[in-house]
Design an enzyme around this catalytic site. Structure first.
Site, PDB file in Angstrom:
ATOM      1  N   ASP A 141       1.092  17.573 -26.863  1.00  0.00           N
ATOM      2  CA  ASP A 141       2.424  17.928 -26.129  1.00  0.00           C
ATOM      3  C   ASP A 141       3.102  16.977 -25.380  1.00  0.00           C
ATOM      4  O   ASP A 141       2.251  16.042 -24.655  1.00  0.00           O
ATOM      5  CB  ASP A 141       2.298  19.340 -25.482  1.00  0.00           C
ATOM      6  CG  ASP A 141       3.555  20.017 -25.184  1.00  0.00           C
ATOM      7  OD1 ASP A 141       3.844  20.991 -25.648  1.00  0.00           O
ATOM      8  OD2 ASP A 141       4.321  19.492 -24.287  1.00  0.00           O
ATOM      9  N   ILE A 142       4.347  16.704 -25.286  1.00  0.00           N
ATOM     10  CA  ILE A 142       4.731  15.698 -24.525  1.00  0.00           C
ATOM     11  C   ILE A 142       4.979  15.758 -23.376  1.00  0.00           C
ATOM     12  O   ILE A 142       5.101  15.066 -22.421  1.00  0.00           O
ATOM     13  CB  ILE A 142       6.458  15.396 -25.307  1.00  0.00           C
ATOM     14  CG1 ILE A 142       6.962  14.025 -25.001  1.00  0.00           C
ATOM     15  CG2 ILE A 142       7.238  16.443 -24.862  1.00  0.00           C
ATOM     16  CD1 ILE A 142       8.149  13.541 -25.855  1.00  0.00           C
TER      17      ILE A 142
ATOM     18  N   ASN B 145       4.373  31.215 -27.948  1.00  0.00           N
ATOM     19  CA  ASN B 145       5.297  32.012 -27.173  1.00  0.00           C
ATOM     20  C   ASN B 145       6.223  32.317 -28.437  1.00  0.00           C
ATOM     21  O   ASN B 145       6.619  31.407 -29.457  1.00  0.00           O
ATOM     22  CB  ASN B 145       6.006  30.693 -26.303  1.00  0.00           C
ATOM     23  CG  ASN B 145       5.253  30.476 -25.201  1.00  0.00           C
ATOM     24  OD1 ASN B 145       4.649  31.236 -24.606  1.00  0.00           O
ATOM     25  ND2 ASN B 145       5.239  29.265 -24.743  1.00  0.00           N
TER      26      ASN B 145
ATOM     27  N   GLY C 172       9.793  31.956 -23.326  1.00  0.00           N
ATOM     28  CA  GLY C 172       9.993  30.666 -23.103  1.00  0.00           C
ATOM     29  C   GLY C 172       9.850  29.655 -24.425  1.00  0.00           C
ATOM     30  O   GLY C 172       9.681  28.599 -24.367  1.00  0.00           O
ATOM     31  N   GLN C 173       9.936  30.278 -25.565  1.00  0.00           N
ATOM     32  CA  GLN C 173       9.966  29.514 -26.658  1.00  0.00           C
ATOM     33  C   GLN C 173      11.217  28.454 -26.905  1.00  0.00           C
ATOM     34  O   GLN C 173      12.311  29.013 -26.666  1.00  0.00           O
ATOM     35  CB  GLN C 173       9.898  30.327 -28.146  1.00  0.00           C
ATOM     36  CG  GLN C 173       9.662  29.581 -29.332  1.00  0.00           C
ATOM     37  CD  GLN C 173       9.686  30.528 -30.663  1.00  0.00           C
ATOM     38  OE1 GLN C 173       9.821  31.608 -30.485  1.00  0.00           O
ATOM     39  NE2 GLN C 173       9.401  29.593 -31.642  1.00  0.00           N
TER      40      GLN C 173
ATOM     41  N   HIS D 230       4.367  27.537 -33.509  1.00  0.00           N
ATOM     42  CA  HIS D 230       3.287  26.616 -32.963  1.00  0.00           C
ATOM     43  C   HIS D 230       2.207  27.131 -31.906  1.00  0.00           C
ATOM     44  O   HIS D 230       2.761  28.019 -31.315  1.00  0.00           O
ATOM     45  CB  HIS D 230       3.821  25.283 -32.261  1.00  0.00           C
ATOM     46  CG  HIS D 230       4.954  25.544 -31.276  1.00  0.00           C
ATOM     47  ND1 HIS D 230       6.267  25.874 -31.516  1.00  0.00           N
ATOM     48  CD2 HIS D 230       4.874  25.853 -29.656  1.00  0.00           C
ATOM     49  CE1 HIS D 230       6.811  26.316 -30.500  1.00  0.00           C
ATOM     50  NE2 HIS D 230       5.970  26.075 -29.249  1.00  0.00           N
TER      51      HIS D 230
ATOM     52  N   HIS E 292      -0.248  26.518 -28.859  1.00  0.00           N
ATOM     53  CA  HIS E 292      -0.690  25.499 -27.772  1.00  0.00           C
ATOM     54  C   HIS E 292      -2.199  25.708 -27.844  1.00  0.00           C
ATOM     55  O   HIS E 292      -2.750  26.882 -27.465  1.00  0.00           O
ATOM     56  CB  HIS E 292      -0.024  25.937 -26.618  1.00  0.00           C
ATOM     57  CG  HIS E 292       1.762  25.972 -26.476  1.00  0.00           C
ATOM     58  ND1 HIS E 292       2.156  24.929 -25.757  1.00  0.00           N
ATOM     59  CD2 HIS E 292       2.260  26.662 -26.825  1.00  0.00           C
ATOM     60  CE1 HIS E 292       3.627  25.215 -25.814  1.00  0.00           C
ATOM     61  NE2 HIS E 292       3.666  26.249 -26.757  1.00  0.00           N
TER      62      HIS E 292
HETATM   63  P1  AMP Z   1       7.372  26.446 -26.484  1.00  0.00           P
HETATM   64  O1  AMP Z   1       7.978  26.475 -25.418  1.00  0.00           O
HETATM   65  O2  AMP Z   1       6.669  27.501 -26.770  1.00  0.00           O
HETATM   66  O3  AMP Z   1       8.591  26.429 -27.401  1.00  0.00           O
HETATM   67  O4  AMP Z   1       6.787  25.021 -26.956  1.00  0.00           O
HETATM   68  C1  AMP Z   1       7.494  23.831 -27.071  1.00  0.00           C
HETATM   69  C2  AMP Z   1       6.395  22.632 -26.673  1.00  0.00           C
HETATM   70  O5  AMP Z   1       7.105  21.250 -27.275  1.00  0.00           O
HETATM   71  C3  AMP Z   1       6.605  22.105 -24.990  1.00  0.00           C
HETATM   72  O6  AMP Z   1       5.541  22.402 -24.586  1.00  0.00           O
HETATM   73  C4  AMP Z   1       7.234  20.870 -25.235  1.00  0.00           C
HETATM   74  O7  AMP Z   1       6.824  20.265 -24.014  1.00  0.00           O
HETATM   75  C5  AMP Z   1       6.638  20.325 -26.413  1.00  0.00           C
HETATM   76  N1  AMP Z   1       7.675  19.411 -27.153  1.00  0.00           N
HETATM   77  C6  AMP Z   1       8.979  19.191 -27.002  1.00  0.00           C
HETATM   78  N2  AMP Z   1       9.210  18.079 -27.715  1.00  0.00           N
HETATM   79  C7  AMP Z   1       8.431  17.264 -28.112  1.00  0.00           C
HETATM   80  C8  AMP Z   1       8.045  16.326 -28.999  1.00  0.00           C
HETATM   81  N3  AMP Z   1       8.915  15.527 -29.257  1.00  0.00           N
HETATM   82  N4  AMP Z   1       6.567  15.768 -29.083  1.00  0.00           N
HETATM   83  C9  AMP Z   1       5.547  16.668 -28.498  1.00  0.00           C
HETATM   84  N5  AMP Z   1       6.026  17.757 -27.891  1.00  0.00           N
HETATM   85  C10 AMP Z   1       7.176  18.169 -27.492  1.00  0.00           C
END
Ligand code: AMP
Ligand code: ZN
Length: 113
Positions: free
Chosen positions: A29-30, A86, A92-93, A99, A101
């Protein structure tokens, strides 16, 4: 534009990949919220849990097996870890490609916020 995670699958957007098989991809995760924070996605696009149908059962099962492998690989199995999906705005999706986590490396409180 398109889907961010499909773009990661197609290598159009860079990511730190930690696991890949025929059905799933896992990358860091970024914006990590735990010492280990990896996202596991199915290679076939599906937006959210609320879109799942019988046809997705194998793909989702494969994602969970991949998450288990990631947890092993990251050394999380002994102490334990959390898998989170999520679904929708209230949860908070933010990325609409399903995906899981994988969170670990510290104590995780319950209930989540
Ligand atoms: P969610 O809030 O469950 O939809 O999770 C989306 C996740 O994607 C968040 O934890 C972000 O930090 C992560 N995210 C967004 N953009 C990227 C990216 N380019 N590379 C890796 N993770 C990302
Ligand atoms: Zn996608």
């Amino acid at each position: 534009m398109g889907c961010l995670f499909c773009n990661i699958l197609e290598k159009k957007v860079p990511a730190t990949v930690v696991y890949e098989d025929e059905h799933a991809l896992a990358f860091r995760d970024i914006r990590p919220v735990a010492p280990t924070h990896v996202l596991v996605i199915p290679k076939k696009h599906v937006a959210a849990v609320h879109d799942l149908d019988d046809a997705h059962a194998e793909a989702v099962g494969r994602v969970l097996v991949a998450a288990r492998r990631v947890a092993d690989q990251e050394g999380l199995t002994k102490d334990g870890y959390r898998l989170v999906i999520n679904d929708g705005d209230a949860a908070g999706q933010t990325v609409h490609h399903i995906h899981v986590h994988v969170l670990g490396g510290r104590s995780l409180t319950w209930p989540p916020g």
